[in-house]
Design an enzyme around this catalytic site. Structure first.
Site, mmCIF file in Angstrom:
data_model
loop_
_atom_site.group_PDB
_atom_site.id
_atom_site.type_symbol
_atom_site.label_atom_id
_atom_site.label_comp_id
_atom_site.label_asym_id
_atom_site.label_seq_id
_atom_site.Cartn_x
_atom_site.Cartn_y
_atom_site.Cartn_z
ATOM 1 N N ASP A 1 -32.140 -5.116 -20.641
ATOM 2 C CA ASP A 1 -32.739 -6.378 -21.073
ATOM 3 C C ASP A 1 -33.443 -6.975 -19.849
ATOM 4 O OD1 ASP A 1 -31.449 -9.525 -22.489
ATOM 5 O OD2 ASP A 1 -33.401 -8.927 -21.668
ATOM 6 N N LYS B 1 -40.533 -13.750 -21.576
ATOM 7 C CA LYS B 1 -40.916 -14.666 -20.482
ATOM 8 C C LYS B 1 -42.258 -14.281 -19.840
ATOM 9 C CE LYS B 1 -36.049 -15.622 -19.676
ATOM 10 N NZ LYS B 1 -35.762 -17.027 -19.994
ATOM 11 N N TYR C 1 -26.605 -12.584 -20.993
ATOM 12 C CA TYR C 1 -27.085 -13.251 -22.209
ATOM 13 C C TYR C 1 -28.308 -12.488 -22.693
ATOM 14 C CZ TYR C 1 -29.318 -16.942 -25.046
ATOM 15 O OH TYR C 1 -29.915 -17.668 -26.047
HETATM 16 P P1 KE4 Z 1 -35.641 -16.114 -25.675
HETATM 17 O O1 KE4 Z 1 -35.247 -15.849 -27.100
HETATM 18 O O2 KE4 Z 1 -35.104 -17.432 -25.153
HETATM 19 O O3 KE4 Z 1 -37.152 -15.949 -25.450
HETATM 20 O O4 KE4 Z 1 -34.996 -14.945 -24.753
HETATM 21 C C1 KE4 Z 1 -33.601 -14.741 -24.810
HETATM 22 C C2 KE4 Z 1 -33.163 -14.043 -23.549
HETATM 23 C C3 KE4 Z 1 -32.913 -12.677 -23.598
HETATM 24 N N1 KE4 Z 1 -32.535 -12.000 -22.488
HETATM 25 C C4 KE4 Z 1 -32.406 -12.630 -21.299
HETATM 26 C C5 KE4 Z 1 -31.998 -11.846 -20.093
HETATM 27 C C6 KE4 Z 1 -32.661 -14.028 -21.192
HETATM 28 O O5 KE4 Z 1 -32.526 -14.639 -19.987
HETATM 29 C C7 KE4 Z 1 -33.044 -14.747 -22.327
HETATM 30 C C8 KE4 Z 1 -33.304 -16.244 -22.283
HETATM 31 N N2 KE4 Z 1 -32.932 -16.883 -21.076
HETATM 32 C C9 KE4 Z 1 -32.593 -18.282 -21.168
HETATM 33 C C10 KE4 Z 1 -32.313 -18.813 -19.759
HETATM 34 N N3 KE4 Z 1 -31.188 -18.276 -19.179
HETATM 35 C C11 KE4 Z 1 -33.684 -19.075 -21.819
HETATM 36 C C12 KE4 Z 1 -33.548 -20.579 -21.657
HETATM 37 C C13 KE4 Z 1 -33.067 -21.216 -22.921
HETATM 38 O O6 KE4 Z 1 -32.181 -20.644 -23.604
HETATM 39 O O7 KE4 Z 1 -33.577 -22.314 -23.201
#
Ligand code: KE4
Length: 424
Positions: A237, A265, A142
């Site tokens: 990523d 994060k 993701y």
């Molecule tokens: P954000 O846009 O949520 O800051 O980051 C997206 C993203 C991009 N790349 C990786 C590897 C990620 O894990 C994420 C976001 N992770 C999720 C949890 N698996 C965030 C939690 C959520 O969607 O509320």
């Protein structure tokens, strides 16, 4: 009726599902989410006064636990001088220098406000710099909620079993090829056919959005070689792994350097901040030095930059060693119970996942064979013991450096009890 339930029924009237991000709704594990009143160190405390050992750490963002004094102090000081200027500051330069020093691939960096933005801009940069349209991602990975990557995503979307998402135009999806993770032959086969048309390969170097899945031996090295041969941009990523699985992220831990890296994060120290960076020749293609457009009103704002710098200063080698020690102690503590109950586990540094499957999975197809109903019982069993695990089989547990041996014992006990509940 609990305060959390009252907040949920009120929230559902004005916010879809009562949550601002789908996975928080507990849809994959059943039950209602507790509404949080505050965080303190390793604990979350909900609106009804229940204390939980926090093993999500805001989906990996918190390396130092909740409200670490050095970060709160830096935020307070910065905020008292103004929260955003929309103009450059010296602090952004110093943070950029710190990221260049820490992350092997980063020669230049641009700050933004979320991991989604970071991967979206990195992909546009790769397409702009190569003049090619096609990108490759991997099933179960993701990269944020933007169109180019909501094609076989692994977090949220997979939890809800929606391959891709309504609203993603067919034309956009056609420019994204989705291959199985950890299958180098599939990548080499694709490149043999269409290598010259591929702008970028993007992956989580350690997957965390289908549960924690490490790269197989030689996988990252193979991706580096095939993308190098075809002039394709390799994007790691590291929104989840960056600054967590090692001081310089997965690329330092596994010794493979991509062309571009996305961070999120941890880098923001708990505030909305992310970054993407890499080879200077690529980064200079970004406006204003190049034609590829990218922008953000709050990018590099002084408060988030202050939180980031305070966090990075606190993330010393000693802190990483402590985190590794705590995570290894948890893995050792639960190993026998995991095997006894016919479950499996993958851990990389301070992120891990227990799988409701006898053999540890190595790609998304195998993760989807997990017994997600048993996982729901496991999750609720842990929660009832005051251990707050990620509410989905497709997520990872994250530990913070605020944890001590006492918390290790609590977590091990909670997991053992949860495994009994899972198999009841
Ligand atoms: P954000 O846009 O949520 O800051 O980051 C997206 C993203 C991009 N790349 C990786 C590897 C990620 O894990 C994420 C976001 N992770 C999720 C949890 N698996 C965030 C939690 C959520 O969607 O509320």
């Amino acid at each position: 009726m609990s305060r959390s339930s009252r907040w949920l029924s009120r929230g559902e009237k004005v916010i879809p599902g009562g949550v601002n991000s789908p996975v928080r709704a507990f849809s994959a594990v059943g039950g209602e989410p507790p509404f949080i009143a505050r965080g303190e160190g390793v604990e979350l405390i909900d609106e009804d006064g229940h204390h939980y050992l926090d093993c999500i750490c805001s989906w990996g963002a918190l390396m130092l636990g909740h409200a670490p004094v050095e970060v709160v102090g830096a935020i307070t000081k910065a905020a008292s001088a103004g929260t955003t200027y929309g103009a450059p500051t010296g602090a952004e330069v110093e943070l950029a220098e710190e990221l260049v020093d820490r992350v092997p691939s980063i020669e230049m960096v641009r700050l933004c406000s979320s991991g989604t933005e970071a991967t979206m801009h990195a992909i546009r940069l790769a397409r702009g710099a190569t003049g090619r349209d096609l990108i490759v991602k991997f099933d179960g990975c993701y990269h944020g909620a933007h169109d180019a990557c909501l094609v076989g995503a692994g977090s949220g979307v997979a939890t809800f079993g929606i391959p891709g998402s309504p609203g993603v135009p067919e034309g956009t999806a056609q420019n994204t090829v989705v291959l199985p993770y950890n299958d180098l032959a599939a990548v080499e086969e694709l490149f043999a056919e269409r290598g010259g048309a591929i702008a970028a390969v993007i992956l989580e170097p350690v997957a965390g959005n289908m549960g924690c899945i490490p790269p197989r031996e030689g996988y990252l090295e193979g991706l580096r070689a095939v993308t190098q041969r075809h002039g394709t941009v390799l994007i790691f990523d590291e929104v989840m792994t960056g600054l967590r699985v090692a001081r310089g992220g997965a690329q330092e831990r596994f010794g493979v350097t991509p062309d571009l890296t996305c961070l999120g994060k941890v880098v923001g120290g708990g505030l909305p901040m992310a970054a993407f960076g890499g080879r200077a020749d690529l980064m200079r293609e970004l406006a204003p030095t190049g034609p590829v457009y990218q922008a953000g009103t709050l990018s590099g704002n002084p408060v988030a930059v202050a939180a980031a710098r305070a966090t990075l200063s606190a993330l010393t080698e000693a802190r990483y060693a402590h985190l590794e020690h705590v995570a290894a102690a948890v893995e050792d503590g639960v190993r026998d119970a995991v095997a006894y109950h016919g479950w499996s586990m993958h851990r990389v540094g301070s992120m891990f996942t227990l799988f409701a499957r006898k053999q540890a999975p190595w790609d998304f197809a195998e993760v989807k064979e997990c017994d997600t109903r048993a996982f729901g019982r496991f999750f609720r069993g842990a929660l009832s013991c005051g251990v707050y695990l990620p509410p989905s089989q497709f997520e990872a547990v994250f530990l913070s450096a605020a944890m001590t041996e006492v918390h290790v014992a609590t977590l091990v006990g909670g997991i053992e009890a949860a495994l009994v509940a899972a198999n009841a």
